[in-house]
Motif scaffolding. Structure first.
Motif, PDB file in Angstrom:
ATOM      1  N   TYR A  83      -2.650  28.517  -6.256  1.00 52.18           N
ATOM      2  CA  TYR A  83      -1.689  27.984  -5.418  1.00 52.18           C
ATOM      3  C   TYR A  83      -0.691  28.644  -5.692  1.00 52.18           C
ATOM      4  O   TYR A  83       0.330  29.142  -4.915  1.00 52.18           O
ATOM      5  CB  TYR A  83      -1.739  26.746  -5.336  1.00 52.18           C
ATOM      6  CG  TYR A  83      -0.479  26.208  -4.911  1.00 52.18           C
ATOM      7  CD1 TYR A  83       0.072  26.177  -3.616  1.00 52.18           C
ATOM      8  CD2 TYR A  83       0.499  25.690  -5.779  1.00 52.18           C
ATOM      9  CE1 TYR A  83       1.244  25.657  -3.019  1.00 52.18           C
ATOM     10  CE2 TYR A  83       1.816  25.291  -5.187  1.00 52.18           C
ATOM     11  CZ  TYR A  83       2.182  25.099  -3.894  1.00 52.18           C
ATOM     12  OH  TYR A  83       3.467  25.041  -3.405  1.00 52.18           O
ATOM     13  N   HIS A  87       1.769  31.229  -3.602  1.00 56.01           N
ATOM     14  CA  HIS A  87       3.281  30.771  -3.216  1.00 56.01           C
ATOM     15  C   HIS A  87       4.291  31.850  -3.720  1.00 56.01           C
ATOM     16  O   HIS A  87       5.118  32.257  -3.021  1.00 56.01           O
ATOM     17  CB  HIS A  87       3.318  29.519  -3.761  1.00 56.01           C
ATOM     18  CG  HIS A  87       4.861  28.866  -3.613  1.00 56.01           C
ATOM     19  ND1 HIS A  87       5.962  29.340  -4.429  1.00 56.01           N
ATOM     20  CD2 HIS A  87       5.288  28.214  -2.397  1.00 56.01           C
ATOM     21  CE1 HIS A  87       6.887  28.685  -3.891  1.00 56.01           C
ATOM     22  NE2 HIS A  87       6.667  27.817  -2.597  1.00 56.01           N
ATOM     23  N   THR A 139      -1.393  28.291   2.059  1.00 57.47           N
ATOM     24  CA  THR A 139       0.019  28.297   1.461  1.00 57.47           C
ATOM     25  C   THR A 139       0.606  29.690   2.047  1.00 57.47           C
ATOM     26  O   THR A 139       1.855  29.755   2.552  1.00 57.47           O
ATOM     27  CB  THR A 139       0.026  28.512   0.204  1.00 57.47           C
ATOM     28  OG1 THR A 139      -0.547  27.429  -0.492  1.00 57.47           O
ATOM     29  CG2 THR A 139       1.274  28.860  -0.518  1.00 57.47           C
ATOM     30  N   TYR A 140      -0.487  30.610   2.316  1.00 56.81           N
ATOM     31  CA  TYR A 140       0.246  32.076   2.897  1.00 56.81           C
ATOM     32  C   TYR A 140      -0.693  32.773   3.662  1.00 56.81           C
ATOM     33  O   TYR A 140      -1.674  32.907   3.297  1.00 56.81           O
ATOM     34  CB  TYR A 140       0.435  32.759   1.572  1.00 56.81           C
ATOM     35  CG  TYR A 140       1.101  34.183   1.518  1.00 56.81           C
ATOM     36  CD1 TYR A 140       1.844  34.458   2.638  1.00 56.81           C
ATOM     37  CD2 TYR A 140       0.653  35.167   0.738  1.00 56.81           C
ATOM     38  CE1 TYR A 140       2.733  35.780   2.556  1.00 56.81           C
ATOM     39  CE2 TYR A 140       1.420  36.416   0.705  1.00 56.81           C
ATOM     40  CZ  TYR A 140       2.273  36.774   1.804  1.00 56.81           C
ATOM     41  OH  TYR A 140       2.844  37.900   1.630  1.00 56.81           O
TER      42      TYR A 140
END
Ligand SMILES: NC(=O)c1ccc[n+]([C@@H]2O[C@H](COP(=O)([O-])OP(=O)(O)OC[C@H]3O[C@@H](n4cnc5c(N)ncnc54)[C@H](OP(=O)(O)O)[C@@H]3O)[C@@H](O)[C@H]2O)c1
Length: 283
Positions: A83, A87, A139-140
């Protein structure tokens, strides 16, 4: 274009560094000593300094048995660490690539797992890797997950090297005959990953072609080495592994193939690997 590779001291990391250094990309390899992926400030500092176009994470806590007792470490590195990387990649608009595993599946299927199949890991290692996948994807959006299996590379802690070592002093080796997967040469994953850099983000299964049992793989290794060793087939139950492995974890490469990327058969990859090992090439 700049590429950061974390976990660069591992078996896949090393192959990847070698492959990408031969291209026009500028490669920034970071081993665990240089960047600990469980340390957010180290990642931030490194990403701020390099500002890469691509971030490739090959780092992981890969000791399947130890993960069962060191849960916190497994989830921290394989889950939360992933993560942090996703990020920071998003912050710097770098394309993120993360390596995952066939152990995210339960092994109950009888035909190759596709990218759409539901994950259902049965070990802490598998669950921590599943967490990493999910956190990165949530997250992405510019995240690519590459699932591979039964990986081996030079100097690595893997089945092929274990059988090679055992063959030097054992006359009989017991090997599990009822678990199926696809042995994959780390170099071949590296070559595929280089091609995936320019493909759309998403999940891809990347293994050598074909599949076999651990017993068949051991026989292939011994026959290449031309050693007089008896490979004794035993069931998973008889072998009594501390942490159960998936019985069937063959991954389907159709999506990869439809992107124009093809890996060779596992026997051909293994043959090249063992030849290089025999030639004692310095890696
Ligand atoms: N090996 C397999 O059969 C297999 C199968 C399917 C998928 N995969 C996946 O493929 C990827 C590469 O595996 P591999 O076989 O190359 O593993 P590996 O040889 O164990 O390499 C992993 C590297 O990550 C490093 N590392 C561990 N914790 C770290 C941390 N907190 N921060 C930074 N680096 C850290 C390790 O360093 P230390 O050794 O010093 O701890 C090691 O150099 C992993 O994501 C793995 O889950 C592996």
């Amino acid at each position: 274009m700049k590429i950061v590779i974390t976990g660069a001291g591992g078996q896949l990391g090393k192959e990847l560094v070698r492959i990408l250094k031969e291209t026009d990309y500028t490669v920034f390899p970071y081993s665990k000593k240089q960047v600990d992926i469980a340390n957010r400030s180290q990642i931030k500092e490194m990403m701020e300094k390099v500002r890469p176009d691509y971030l490739i994470n090959t780092a992981a806590y890969t000791q399947v048995d130890l993960c069962e007792t060191e849960l916190e470490k497994a989830y921290l590195i394989n889950g939360i660490g992933t993560y942090y990387l996703a990020h920071e990649a998003r912050e710097k608009k770098a394309k993120f690539f993360h390596i995952s595993t066939d152990y995210v599946f339960n092994g109950e299927k009888h035909e190759p797992y596709t990218e759409e199949d539901v994950t259902d890991p049965r070990t802490v290692y598998g669950k921590s890797k599943q967490l990493g996948e999910e956190l990165a994807l949530a997250t992405y959006e510019n995240t690519t997950i590459i699932r591979t299996s039964w990986l081996y590379g030079h100097d690595g802690n893997n089945f092929v090297n274990t059988i090679k070592k055992l063959a030097d002093y054992s006359q009989k080796i017991r090997v599990v005959h009822d678990q199926y997967g696809c042995p994959t040469f780390a170099k071949d994953v590296g070559i595929a990953l280089k091609q995936l850099l320019t493909k759309p983000a998403g999940i891809y299964h990347v293994t050598n072609n074909g599949n076999c049992s651990w017993f068949e793989l051991a026989n292939e290794i011994i026959s290449f080495l031309n050693k007089k060793v008896d490979i004794i087939p035993v069931s998973s139950k008889e072998y009594g592994l501390k942490t159960p492995r998936p019985m069937y974890s063959v991954l389907c490469s159709k999506k990869l193939n439809s992107s124009g990327i093809f890996l060779r058969n596992w026997k051909d990859g293994l043959c090249e690997y063992l030849k290089k090992e025999a030639d004692n090439i310095d890696y």
